[in-house]
Structure formats: structure tokens, C-alpha cells
Write an enzyme that holds these catalytic residues in place. Structure first.
Site, PDB file in Angstrom:
ATOM      1  N   ILE A   1       0.814  -1.218   0.000  1.00  0.00           N
ATOM      2  CA  ILE A   1       0.000   0.000   0.000  1.00  0.00           C
ATOM      3  C   ILE A   1       0.848   1.268   0.000  1.00  0.00           C
ATOM      4  CG2 ILE A   1      -1.904  -1.205   1.148  1.00  0.00           C
ATOM      5  CD1 ILE A   1      -1.135   0.290   3.732  1.00  0.00           C
ATOM      6  N   LYS A   2       2.098   1.164   0.378  1.00  0.00           N
ATOM      7  CA  LYS A   2       3.037   2.304   0.390  1.00  0.00           C
ATOM      8  C   LYS A   2       2.405   3.576   0.947  1.00  0.00           C
ATOM      9  CE  LYS A   2       6.124   0.536  -3.230  1.00  0.00           C
ATOM     10  NZ  LYS A   2       5.417  -0.670  -3.679  1.00  0.00           N
TER      11      LYS A   2
END
Lengths: 314, 314
Positions: free
Chosen positions: A105-106
Site C-alpha cells: 500500500i506504500k
């Protein structure tokens, strides 16, 4: 705790492979998506259904061969609420099949905003005393640009819910060096981030000796990986760049510690869309089998490279 | 084009204010959420409905006073699909009320993954020739840690759909300096990012002379803002940190160019949850009016500070 479960899965399956579930509708076999397009038209609903069916078949075929799956949320998010529903259902299905899930998901933000992401993707969200799970997976990837205090926000949920995170240290893209490789007082930026990770790793150690706070370290830069291995001895590396992005089994040996542990290697397209390699006799009807075959080959190639270097974890 | 619309809105409304729509359920007035909790219990559905009603009332009260709204997606994402549905509906409602929308999403990833985020939040997603909009807003925030090539992925959609982005340069949190302030060959990391932004700004100039590629530059670090103003002359600054985070109108004057343009100032809690300041005579029943009053005060304080410094854009 996430890291103990990960090491257990690696040893039981004798596999360091992570499969990236990055469903691009244009690459999903016609035999899957055609039916949904017929039923729902070229809609977000059709795409979400096709993605879910596709992912389930991949999961069924690789669940005993790989340690974890890593859905890249961007490829679901682009299909709106329907796409994110497919993300949630994919994670649930993978869990049922005994797989660990790393949500790619960074995310990363300041203070309470990072905490909101932690609640969403690791822990629970509290509605006046009632807890709800939304996107919770076993581990996530996070971005360190905003500073160590913003990474700290994830630690509470990691410890409370037995989860994990991989901090972006050195990424696999061609331009990753533009910021990450800059030198500050003799240290590269990715080494500064590695120090943050190493610091956090001490607060999140599992009984296996490794930490639930790991690092994303690309296989496409093996020299850097070697240095980073030493600066984060307790952290697991999540290694992108294998296969379709160009790195081989020999390139990733330095991501492992001498005990043969310390890294999981991701491949996305190279496995899930393996059916396209018709020269290997794969067909779109049997895309699941093709993925399984490639995952097995990858597992064996990595284990062989580890063995040649005296890094056996089995 | 985004930047032209933004400058037009600023001049017409004589306001540089952006309101952050960061709905924390614990801060939403009882008069709003109580009804939904009674109807749906303490569920995600109840929260989503409460958030939407709350946001609409805020939007109704500030739409003629502020240039844009900035929903922070983390606060919606934590409430799952229901929360993200409220995000989409909030954006749609704000649009109907003539407001520009800056999605505070802080996304960023490599290559085609960044493109997927661009499709989701700026442009369209293509399903075999049929285009669909999912989370599309007017502009977004993005994270530069992965390098300039990953920022480039957003440029195509910015130009094709007339959208914009603000790249994180110097953030408002206490630990922002840990990475962003490090010095590389005489330049700070945030200045290196500023150069990337300035380079991209040349490819996205509007007729107003400013660019649709802007920068997030915190009000909590006025000295740095002064330097950054010079290194990104064509970029609009999205300035967090005003009000609840501690910065005053005088602190943000250096974020503006001599023409009085070049920055929008965000306040979230300080405006939307103003009703809590009972010492000002605000009540939870009239939380919308309280927000309006605070937005007006903020607008006037900023304009006054600009005027004192000879930076009139009107």
C-alpha cells in the site's frame, strides 16, 4: 506475531517466494473476463468479479508453494469501490488458504493520519468502543519520506495486533537512486532510512530472532542489498525486482543472512501471467497451472542459489 | 486546467484558504452522529452517513469563502468501503458547490503502479475501451521518495484531464527534518525534491503563468519556505500547519510570491471542528456557522498579512 508466522511458513514450505497479486484487467485471460463482460458489460463490477476469480485460481495453485501473497492495492483502487471490494475478498480468501498477506500500500503520512492508515490496514478502527476491521492484512509496505516519527505511528498496531510492516528503503525502479542514493556525510539516504528501520526493529522482535519491521530492498541493485543486509541484521527484506523486472536468483543471494533467512522474494507478472509464455506450452485455460509451475521453478532456483552459497535454512 | 481554475477561484473569492475535510468520528457533533448511531448502531455505515452529512454542512457554509477543500483520504479509508464511499460522495458534493478538490492521498509507487494511482485519482480507468471514473478529483498529493521517474507517471493524466498534483517537499510534522533536511553537497533533500518539482512544473504550465504541479511546503518551517519559494517560482504551494498545528498568518507570508499568488493555506481541525471552541460562543448545533466564521477569519487574517507585506493579488 507476523514475523514468527512468516519464518514458520518459509521453513514449512521451504519457500521464500511471495507472489504479487497485481491484476491488470488487460492481462487477465479472456476465458475469465469474457464471461463477466458478457454478464455485466465492460463495467467495474465485471472487472472486480474477473479479478477475484482470477486471484482465487492463482491462490489455489500457489498456496502450498509460496510463503505469502502481496496484493498491490493500486491495481484494485483504480477500479474504485468494486476493485477494493475485490482486494478485501482476495485477502480473505488467501487467509483461508493459510497464506500470509502483505498489503503493498506504500502509505505514509503525519501523526494521527498515519495512525488512521495503521487502523485501516493493520488493526481495527474504533467506533465509540466498537471495533471494526476494514482492510486489515498481516503486513504492509510504508513510505519513510515524512520521517521516523511517522513510521512510529504504525508500531502500536504492529505490537497490539501481531502485524508487520516493510519500510521502503531501496526501490526497484530505474530512478530510485535520484533521492535514495544521495550521499549525506558519507551515508546514502537509503542507509539513513535503514538506520530508522533497524532502530524500529528492536521494538518489534519475534521469538524467531527477526523483527516484524522489515525493509523493501530491490533485487535490481545487488551491491546496495549487500550493504543493507549488514545494517539491518534483524529485519526481513521484501525483495521486488525478480523475474519480469530483471533480477535472477544469484542476484538476490546477498539479501539473505548466513542462516539462509532474512528475505522473501516477490514476483508478480512473471508468475500470475505466466500463461502468456506459450513457448513453454502454457495456455490461458490453464493459467493457474502455469503460475504454479513458475512459482515452483522460482522457489527451487532460489533454494539452489542459497545452497550453493552455504545459506541453507532447512 | 487545474491551476487556472485554482487561481481564478482565489481571485474571485479573494481567498487562499483550503479547508481540510478530515472527519474523525469522535469529533463529529453528537447532534449529527447520534441519529445515525440510533438508526444503524455503531457501524461503518452509521459513520459514513454521519461524515457525509457533516461534510455537506461544512461545504455549504464555506463554499463561497474558500478556494478548495482537501479531504484526507486516510480518515475515510479507515472506515473501509463505506468510508471511501463517503469520500467519493463528499467530493461530488463539493464539486457541485463549485469547489476545487485536492485529494490528500500521498500516493506514490513505481512505473505502471503510479499510473494506476493516476488513473484512479486524476483520470479514468480504461476497461477495454470503456472509460470509468472512480476517485477522480482535481488535484492530489504525491510522495517523491521513489524518484522523479515515478512522479512523471502522473504528468500524462494531469495534462490529458486538466488536473494537478502537489509533491511532498517539506512536511509539517516534528520529524520531517530527519530525512528532508539532510544536506547533500550543500543542498537539503527537500531542495533536491524542489528541483524535481520545478522541472515538472515547466511541463504543466497554465495560462495564468503557474503550474499544475505544485509542492507541499509546511507553514511550521517558515525559513525553509522562504528558500523554497525561490527554487520553485512557478509552483503553487499547498501549505499545511496553519492554526491547530501552530503556524500564524505572518508565518505563511513567505510562501507567497510578490504577486500575492503562489500558495493556498490549509486548515482542517481549526475550521471543521471550530464548534468546540465554546469560549467563542459556538455550539455543536451550529457547527457549520462556526466553521464559516473561522474560515472567514482565516481568509481575512491571511489577506491582511499579505497586504502588510505589499503582496496584494486583488
Amino acid at each position: 506475531m507476523f514475523i514468527d508466522e512468516l519464518v514458520k511458513a518459509i521453513k514449512e514450505k521451504r519457500s521464500n517466494v511471495v507472489v504479487g497479486l497485481d491484476p491488470r484487467i488487460e492481462s487477465i485471460p479472456e476465458v475469465v473476463k469474457g464471461r463477466y463482460f458478457n454478464q455485466y458489460g465492460k463495467t467495474l463490477k465485471a472487472v472486480a468479479e474477473a479479478i477475484l476469480e482470477f486471484n482465487k485460481e492463482i491462490i489455489d495453485n500457489v498456496c502450498d508453494v509460496v510463503a505469502a501473497v502481496k496484493p498491490q492495492i493500486a491495481f484494485y483502487e483504480q477500479y474504485g469501490l468494486e476493485g477494493l471490494d475485490a482486494y478485501i475478498k482476495t485477502c480473505k480468501y488467501a487467509k483461508e488458504k493459510g497464506l500470509l498477506i502483505i498489503g503493498d500500500i506504500k502509505r505514509g503520512d503525519i501523526g494521527t493520519t498515519s495512525k488512521a492508515y495503521a487502523n485501516a490496514h493493520l488493526g481495527n478502527v474504533d467506533i465509540e468502543g466498537v471495533e471494526h476491521e476494514t482492510f486489515a492484512v498481516d503486513s504492509i509496505t510504508v513510505n519513510p519520506y515524512l520521517g521516523g516519527d511517522t513510521l512510529e505511528e504504525f508500531i502500536e498496531d504492529i505490537n497490539e495486533f501481531g502485524k508487520g510492516m516493510f519500510v521502503l528503503v531501496k526501490t526497484s525502479n530505474p530512478g530510485s537512486g535520484q533521492l535514495q542514493d544521495l550521499v549525506v556525510e558519507g551515508k546514502r539516504i537509503y542507509e539513513v532510512v535503514a538506520e530508522m528501520v533497524d532502530n524500529l526493529s528492536q521494538k518489534t522482535l519475534g521469538t524467531c530472532g527477526y523483527s516484524s519491521v522489515g525493509a523493501v530492498v530491490a533485487a535490481t541493485y545487488p551491491e546496495q542489498a549487500k550493504t543493507l543486509r549488514k545494517s539491518m541484521p534483524k529485519s526481513y527484506f521484501l525483495v521486488p525486482g525478480y523475474g519480469a523486472q530483471g533480477a535472477s536468483a544469484d542476484d538476490i543471494v546477498d539479501c539473505f543472512n548466513e542462516d539462509g533467512l532474512g528475505a522473501v522474494i516477490n514476483s508478480s507478472r512473471g508468475i500470475i501471467f505466466a500463461y502468456k509464455k506459450s513457448e513453454k506450452g502454457y495456455t490461458q485455460e490453464k493459467y493457474g497451472e502455469a503460475a504454479r509451475k513458475e512459482a515452483l521453478d522460482m522457489r527451487d532456483a532460489i533454494n539452489k542459489a542459497l545452497e550453493s552459497n552455504g545459506k541453507c535454512y532447512w
